[in-house]
Scaffold this motif. Structure first.
Motif, mmCIF file in Angstrom:
data_model
loop_
_atom_site.group_PDB
_atom_site.id
_atom_site.type_symbol
_atom_site.label_atom_id
_atom_site.label_comp_id
_atom_site.label_asym_id
_atom_site.label_seq_id
_atom_site.Cartn_x
_atom_site.Cartn_y
_atom_site.Cartn_z
ATOM 1 N N UNK A 127 14.041 -6.389 2.494
ATOM 2 C CA UNK A 127 12.949 -5.418 2.538
ATOM 3 C C UNK A 127 11.610 -6.006 2.954
ATOM 4 N N UNK A 128 11.458 -7.325 2.893
ATOM 5 C CA UNK A 128 10.142 -7.951 3.037
ATOM 6 C C UNK A 128 9.398 -7.598 4.328
ATOM 7 N N UNK A 129 9.999 -7.757 5.522
ATOM 8 C CA UNK A 129 9.232 -7.432 6.728
ATOM 9 C C UNK A 129 8.922 -5.948 6.850
ATOM 10 N N UNK A 130 9.783 -5.094 6.300
ATOM 11 C CA UNK A 130 9.525 -3.652 6.335
ATOM 12 C C UNK A 130 8.348 -3.293 5.424
ATOM 13 N N UNK A 131 8.271 -3.962 4.262
ATOM 14 C CA UNK A 131 7.137 -3.739 3.371
ATOM 15 C C UNK A 131 5.847 -4.226 4.017
ATOM 16 N N UNK A 132 5.925 -5.352 4.716
ATOM 17 C CA UNK A 132 4.739 -5.861 5.411
ATOM 18 C C UNK A 132 4.313 -4.885 6.501
ATOM 19 N N UNK A 133 5.273 -4.305 7.201
ATOM 20 C CA UNK A 133 4.972 -3.311 8.231
ATOM 21 C C UNK A 133 4.246 -2.112 7.630
ATOM 22 N N UNK A 134 4.725 -1.638 6.466
ATOM 23 C CA UNK A 134 4.071 -0.510 5.792
ATOM 24 C C UNK A 134 2.651 -0.864 5.384
ATOM 25 N N UNK A 135 2.460 -2.103 4.934
ATOM 26 C CA UNK A 135 1.117 -2.556 4.564
ATOM 27 C C UNK A 135 0.194 -2.576 5.775
ATOM 28 N N UNK A 136 0.660 -3.136 6.864
ATOM 29 C CA UNK A 136 -0.186 -3.282 8.050
ATOM 30 C C UNK A 136 -0.462 -1.946 8.724
ATOM 31 N N UNK A 137 0.402 -0.956 8.487
ATOM 32 C CA UNK A 137 0.185 0.369 9.067
ATOM 33 C C UNK A 137 -0.549 1.308 8.110
ATOM 34 N N UNK A 138 -0.915 0.798 6.938
ATOM 35 C CA UNK A 138 -1.750 1.557 6.020
ATOM 36 C C UNK A 138 -1.028 2.533 5.109
ATOM 37 N N UNK A 139 0.304 2.381 4.960
ATOM 38 C CA UNK A 139 1.060 3.299 4.111
ATOM 39 C C UNK A 139 1.142 2.822 2.657
ATOM 40 N N UNK A 140 0.971 1.530 2.426
ATOM 41 C CA UNK A 140 0.934 1.010 1.066
ATOM 42 C C UNK A 140 -0.286 0.096 0.938
ATOM 43 N N UNK A 141 -0.658 -0.192 -0.301
ATOM 44 C CA UNK A 141 -1.830 -1.022 -0.571
ATOM 45 C C UNK A 141 -1.376 -2.188 -1.437
ATOM 46 N N UNK A 142 -0.835 -3.226 -0.802
ATOM 47 C CA UNK A 142 -0.201 -4.314 -1.531
ATOM 48 C C UNK A 142 -0.795 -5.671 -1.186
ATOM 49 N N UNK A 143 -1.154 -6.418 -2.210
ATOM 50 C CA UNK A 143 -1.529 -7.821 -2.021
ATOM 51 C C UNK A 143 -0.272 -8.696 -2.040
ATOM 52 N N UNK A 144 0.738 -8.279 -2.842
ATOM 53 C CA UNK A 144 1.900 -9.125 -3.109
ATOM 54 C C UNK A 144 2.732 -9.403 -1.862
ATOM 55 N N UNK A 145 2.931 -8.396 -1.005
ATOM 56 C CA UNK A 145 3.756 -8.621 0.178
ATOM 57 C C UNK A 145 3.049 -9.568 1.147
ATOM 58 N N UNK A 146 1.724 -9.516 1.178
ATOM 59 C CA UNK A 146 0.985 -10.441 2.039
ATOM 60 C C UNK A 146 0.994 -11.857 1.467
ATOM 61 N N UNK A 147 0.915 -11.950 0.161
ATOM 62 C CA UNK A 147 0.981 -13.246 -0.507
ATOM 63 C C UNK A 147 2.332 -13.900 -0.221
ATOM 64 N N UNK A 148 3.405 -13.109 -0.353
ATOM 65 C CA UNK A 148 4.736 -13.620 -0.058
ATOM 66 C C UNK A 148 4.882 -13.999 1.414
#
Length: 240
Positions: A127-148
């Motif tokens: 799931x990791x790159x998909x979560x990062x994609x959601x973060x970069x496209x503004x659908x989620x607000x996550x520090x954790x996926x970027x930290x990982x």
């Protein structure tokens, strides 16, 4: 106890990033727990010892007090192991690791086009790159996926115990981001008070053990469809 109140709600990621940065720049290391986390009586003892023991091992970017798979205790010969993934449910890190993170994810455009980098992010879970994609496209607000993601791309690891020291009580539907999990094994082990921590000077990375941990983070067709529907709803609400 020192309480710092923000005048306005700055969101999940910015709040966590700014808060940890303030504390960690003052103290050099920090232990972080969310408001819906219960800890074992010796959680702080474990975290402090791990942070002190592995501070100079630059392969390691954080220490987790949570492990999502009970089988780890059966598979691992030692009490501790290394893995790419991190966890936000009771964890700790050091100033030099935290301040080295690229929160803007400047490599994102390259990651999208480079299958090797995409696959590298999946070493910690599908799931990791998909979560990062959601973060970069503004659908989620996550520090954790970027930290990982930042640390995974640098080939850095998290120290995990084979038994969990924390329990998330927000999984009953009361948590903002966790939803409602009917059955959960994420419960603090009852016998942790008698556990011999056994902190070896050097931890070896075992890809077999990492893959077992990563298998807890799947991202299949159902996940993709569910996320797309949720994203469409978000877009519709924004237009309304």
């Amino acid at each position: 106890v020192i309480v710092t109140e923000a005048e306005t709600n700055i969101g999940c990621a910015d709040s966590i990033i700014s808060g940890i940065t303030k504390v960690i720049n003052e103290h050099g290391k920090a232990i972080i727990i969310e408001d819906d986390i219960l800890t074992a009586p010796n959680f702080l003892e474990f975290m402090n010892e791990a942070l002190n023991r592995y501070e100079n091992d630059k392969r390691i970017y954080c220490v987790s007090g949570f492990v999502p798979n009970e089988r780890m205790a059966e598979i691992c010969k030692d009490f501790l192991f290394l893995a790419y993934r991190n966890s936000s449910w009771g964890w700790g890190t050091w100033k030099d690791r935290w301040n080295d993170v690229d929160w803007d994810m400047l490599q994102w455009e390259k990651i999208k086009k480079d299958r090797k980098l995409w696959k590298k992010l999946q070493l910690g879970g599908q799931d990791a790159p998909y979560l990062l994609k959601l973060q970069m496209e503004g659908f989620i607000d996550s520090w954790a996926i970027r930290f990982y993601a930042d640390n995974a791309l640098k080939d850095k690891y998290t120290v995990f115990p084979t038994k969990t020291f924390v329990e998330n009580i927000g999984l009953d539907g009361s948590g903002t981001h966790c939803g409602n999990v009917k059955k959960s094994n994420f419960v603090v082990s009852e016998d942790l008070s008698s556990v011999d921590f056994n902190f070896p000077k050097k931890l070896d990375f075992d890809n077999r053990i990492n893959n077992l941990l990563a298998s807890n983070y799947k991202y299949g067709l159902k996940d993709i469809l569910r996320r797309k529907i949720k994203n469409w709803l978000i877009i519709l609400r924004r237009k309304a």
